[in-house]
Design an enzyme around this catalytic site. Structure first.
Site, mmCIF file in Angstrom:
data_model
loop_
_atom_site.group_PDB
_atom_site.id
_atom_site.type_symbol
_atom_site.label_atom_id
_atom_site.label_comp_id
_atom_site.label_asym_id
_atom_site.label_seq_id
_atom_site.Cartn_x
_atom_site.Cartn_y
_atom_site.Cartn_z
ATOM 1 C CE LYS A 126 -4.402 0.961 0.007
ATOM 2 N NZ LYS A 126 -5.547 0.126 -0.412
ATOM 3 C CG ASP A 166 -7.383 3.136 -0.851
ATOM 4 O OD1 ASP A 166 -7.789 1.973 -0.820
ATOM 5 O OD2 ASP A 166 -7.535 3.919 0.118
HETATM 6 P P1 NDP Z 1 -12.999 7.537 -2.899
HETATM 7 O O1 NDP Z 1 -11.950 8.538 -2.704
HETATM 8 O O2 NDP Z 1 -13.555 7.318 -4.252
HETATM 9 O O3 NDP Z 1 -14.227 7.824 -1.925
HETATM 10 C C1 NDP Z 1 -14.068 7.898 -0.551
HETATM 11 C C2 NDP Z 1 -15.383 8.243 0.086
HETATM 12 O O4 NDP Z 1 -15.282 8.075 1.488
HETATM 13 C C3 NDP Z 1 -15.789 9.681 -0.144
HETATM 14 O O5 NDP Z 1 -17.188 9.787 -0.176
HETATM 15 C C4 NDP Z 1 -15.197 10.376 1.072
HETATM 16 O O6 NDP Z 1 -15.835 11.594 1.406
HETATM 17 C C5 NDP Z 1 -15.432 9.354 2.144
HETATM 18 N N1 NDP Z 1 -14.387 9.493 3.171
HETATM 19 C C6 NDP Z 1 -13.074 9.333 2.996
HETATM 20 N N2 NDP Z 1 -12.397 9.577 4.110
HETATM 21 C C7 NDP Z 1 -13.306 9.909 5.016
HETATM 22 C C8 NDP Z 1 -13.222 10.265 6.367
HETATM 23 N N3 NDP Z 1 -12.044 10.349 7.017
HETATM 24 N N4 NDP Z 1 -14.379 10.510 7.006
HETATM 25 C C9 NDP Z 1 -15.564 10.434 6.366
HETATM 26 N N5 NDP Z 1 -15.697 10.104 5.072
HETATM 27 C C10 NDP Z 1 -14.589 9.847 4.404
HETATM 28 O O7 NDP Z 1 -12.386 6.172 -2.327
HETATM 29 P P2 NDP Z 1 -12.841 4.672 -2.597
HETATM 30 O O8 NDP Z 1 -14.307 4.605 -2.796
HETATM 31 O O9 NDP Z 1 -11.946 4.104 -3.595
HETATM 32 O O10 NDP Z 1 -12.472 3.990 -1.201
HETATM 33 C C11 NDP Z 1 -13.402 3.865 -0.130
HETATM 34 C C12 NDP Z 1 -12.940 2.774 0.809
HETATM 35 O O11 NDP Z 1 -12.881 1.528 0.092
HETATM 36 C C13 NDP Z 1 -11.554 2.946 1.411
HETATM 37 O O12 NDP Z 1 -11.543 2.386 2.707
HETATM 38 C C14 NDP Z 1 -10.658 2.099 0.508
HETATM 39 O O13 NDP Z 1 -9.498 1.699 1.167
HETATM 40 C C15 NDP Z 1 -11.593 0.942 0.228
HETATM 41 N N6 NDP Z 1 -11.317 0.149 -0.963
HETATM 42 C C16 NDP Z 1 -11.207 0.718 -2.201
HETATM 43 C C17 NDP Z 1 -11.002 -0.068 -3.315
HETATM 44 C C18 NDP Z 1 -10.965 0.497 -4.688
HETATM 45 O O14 NDP Z 1 -10.867 -0.291 -5.636
HETATM 46 N N7 NDP Z 1 -11.064 1.791 -4.879
HETATM 47 C C19 NDP Z 1 -10.825 -1.523 -3.194
HETATM 48 C C20 NDP Z 1 -11.028 -2.027 -1.857
HETATM 49 C C21 NDP Z 1 -11.252 -1.212 -0.800
HETATM 50 P P3 NDP Z 1 -15.120 12.995 1.061
HETATM 51 O O15 NDP Z 1 -15.223 13.124 -0.433
HETATM 52 O O16 NDP Z 1 -15.895 13.995 1.803
HETATM 53 O O17 NDP Z 1 -13.700 12.871 1.533
HETATM 54 O O1 2IT Z 2 -7.864 -1.731 -0.925
HETATM 55 C C1 2IT Z 2 -7.786 -2.194 -2.081
HETATM 56 O O2 2IT Z 2 -7.878 -3.400 -2.292
HETATM 57 C C2 2IT Z 2 -7.591 -1.248 -3.180
HETATM 58 N N1 2IT Z 2 -7.553 -0.054 -2.956
HETATM 59 C C3 2IT Z 2 -7.401 -1.775 -4.582
HETATM 60 C C4 2IT Z 2 -5.990 -2.203 -4.801
HETATM 61 C C5 2IT Z 2 -5.643 -2.585 -6.215
HETATM 62 O O3 2IT Z 2 -4.459 -2.867 -6.420
HETATM 63 O O4 2IT Z 2 -6.504 -2.628 -7.100
#
Ligand code: NDP
Ligand code: 2IT
Length: 450
Positions: A126, A166
């Site tokens: 990461k 992420d």
């Molecule tokens: P994005 O940046 O697309 O979206 C994040 C969302 O979460 C936004 O709505 C954001 O709001 C909110 N958020 C982030 N930080 C905070 C905080 N500290 N408090 C409150 N709200 C918060 O990220 P992703 O959708 O990609 O990721 C979301 C989660 O999923 C994370 O935990 C990530 O690690 C996990 N994840 C992502 C993957 C991927 O493929 N993208 C794969 C597996 C897991 P705001 O815009 O106001 O900050």
């Molecule tokens: O938390 C996760 O699994 C991710 N943000 C996606 C990682 C990836 O390599 O696609």
């Protein structure tokens, strides 16, 4: 718990005192694999646990860049190459002001187990930065990404370490990072980053994969309990990549999503969220979720007052999908959800429930789809993107989606089988940890002390 396990937990705590998120992730995993350790005394001799909790490499670096006003800003960059046991390091990059070493280490640690569960050849890593993309111009984002990659490039490669998105890193950022990597290397090495746009080597369905995968896992988990998503009410925290595509699949499966959020607050629309409107606000305008009320004035907006008890968890619903960030559901929110009759939790985010909250759900008969299994569809599809890049060919959307669905069904079955084998039927949190740990420990035995 064995003396060996106790000792490793104590030593890990001593060595990483200032890293609460990392210790939280380690504690959850190690405690739940206790029964496996009991039947494998050789793990102690081989220091299996000590090696699992120690990253192979930690890279921290300076990221200087010039903002639109001509001011020089210095951020900190990270890449934790945690474990390359079963493939090149693989895992996303997070750009968020809260990023620190503890958060990147917890995410990297979780990624090892998640990636093992996918059954695909990817190790765990990461990275990220404390850079805050909010309010930055496109040019500023580009300049930051270029500076970040100017250091990171020497540590990654399509057979070495493959970053992706992420929080705060989506197709736009991956594009700028890829452009700079390609320029420095003077070579098109498509598999060095995933989450690329489909125009230049990205995979169809990668954008949708984490959210869709979460819902495939949820469908399987509910079915094993003779339940289904049809007609259920759902609340989803976040409104980013994972939340949006979880919502899309939820709706396609016949559930009604009634609330979503961002870090400022949540919207509650009891007639059902209009996802096109949310996509327009978040994916196109990069605005705030509150703007939903401009189109739907009858929806309710509740402001978040600090991060302790987000208002979304006070809304009554059958299913809750935390898809925002870590420790989003603490014990107070868990109690509220249970009181309001929640039947299942689907962790789209990484470690969104505290250990206390998870234990409370399980003790009250609530099904929990644990993050490292339930959100593995994103990284699994990243691995499918890498394989398409190697083939120099592509699969159709339907082909990728089918593979993703099959992977999620397999992951669910592995968690279920492990939970039954180790006498905690229905506890998929323990099931996921054990299923992943067994693979990793055996692979470590095969590869010697490295
Ligand atoms: P994005 O940046 O697309 O979206 C994040 C969302 O979460 C936004 O709505 C954001 O709001 C909110 N958020 C982030 N930080 C905070 C905080 N500290 N408090 C409150 N709200 C918060 O990220 P992703 O959708 O990609 O990721 C979301 C989660 O999923 C994370 O935990 C990530 O690690 C996990 N994840 C992502 C993957 C991927 O493929 N993208 C794969 C597996 C897991 P705001 O815009 O106001 O900050
Ligand atoms: O938390 C996760 O699994 C991710 N943000 C996606 C990682 C990836 O390599 O696609």
């Amino acid at each position: 718990m064995s003396n060996y396990l106790n000792k490793v937990l104590k030593d890990t705590k001593k060595k990483n005192l200032k890293e609460p998120e990392f210790l939280q992730a380690v504690n959850e995993v190690l405690q739940s694999v206790s029964p496996v350790i009991d039947i494998h005394p050789e793990y102690e001799k081989l220091a299996i646990l000590e090696r699992l909790v120690e990253p192979e490499r930690i890279i921290m670096f300076r990221v200087p860049w010039v903002n639109d006003k001509g001011k020089v800003i210095v951020n900190r960059g990270y890449r934790v190459q945690f474990n390359s046991l079963i493939g090149p390091y693989k895992g996303g990059l997070r750009f968020h002001p809260s990023v620190n070493l503890s958060i990147i280490k917890f995410l990297g640690f979780e990624q090892i187990f998640k990636n093992a569960l996918t059954g695909l050849p990817i190790g765990g890593a990461k990275g990220g930065s404390d850079f805050d993309p909010k309010g930055k111009s496109d040019f500023e984002i580009m300049k930051f990404c270029q500076s970040f990659m100017t250091e990171l490039y020497r540590h990654i490669g399509q057979d070495v370490d493959v970053p992706a998105g992420d929080i705060g890193v989506g197709a736009r950022e991956v594009g700028y990072l890829f452009g700079q990597y390609k320029r420095i290397r003077n070579a098109y090495e498509g598999g060095v980053l995933t989450g690329k746009d489909v125009m230049y080597g990205g995979s169809l369905a990668r954008k949708e994969a984490t959210g869709y995968g979460l819902m495939y896992f949820m469908r399987e988990m509910l079915a094993a309990d003779n339940k289904s998503l049809k007609g259920k009410t759902v609340i989803i925290s976040g409104s980013g990549n994972v939340a949006i595509y979880a919502c899309e699949k939820c709706q396609a499966m016949g559930a009604k999503v009634i609330a979503m959020s961002d870090s400022n607050g949540c919207i509650y629309d009891k007639s059902g969220i209009d996802l096109d409107c949310v996509k327009q606000i978040k994916e196109v305008q990069r605005g705030r979720i509150k703007e939903y009320l401009k189109t739907y004035p009858k929806a309710v907006y509740m402001e978040s007052k600090g991060s302790a008890n987000p208002p979304i968890w006070s809304i009554k619903a059958d299913i809750a999908l935390p898809c925002a960030t870590q420790n989003d559901i603490g014990i107070d929110s868990a109690k509220l959800l249970v009181k309001n009759g929640v039947i299942a939790i689907g962790e789209g985010a990484n470690m969104p429930c505290t250990i206390e909250a998870t234990e409370y759900f399980l003790a009250n008969g609530v099904l929990v789809a644990p993050a490292k299994a339930a959100n593995a569809g994103g990284v699994a599809t990243s691995a499918i993107e890498m394989s398409q890049n190697s083939m120099r060919y592509y699969y159709t959307f339907e082909e990728v989606d089918k593979k993703l669905e099959q992977i999620m069904v397999n992951i669910f079955n592995e968690c279920k089988n492990a939970s039954e084998e180790f006498k905690c039927k229905g506890n998929y949190v323990v099931g996921a940890n054990i299923a992943a740990f067994k693979k990793l420990a055996e692979a470590m035995k095969m590869q010697g002390v490295v």
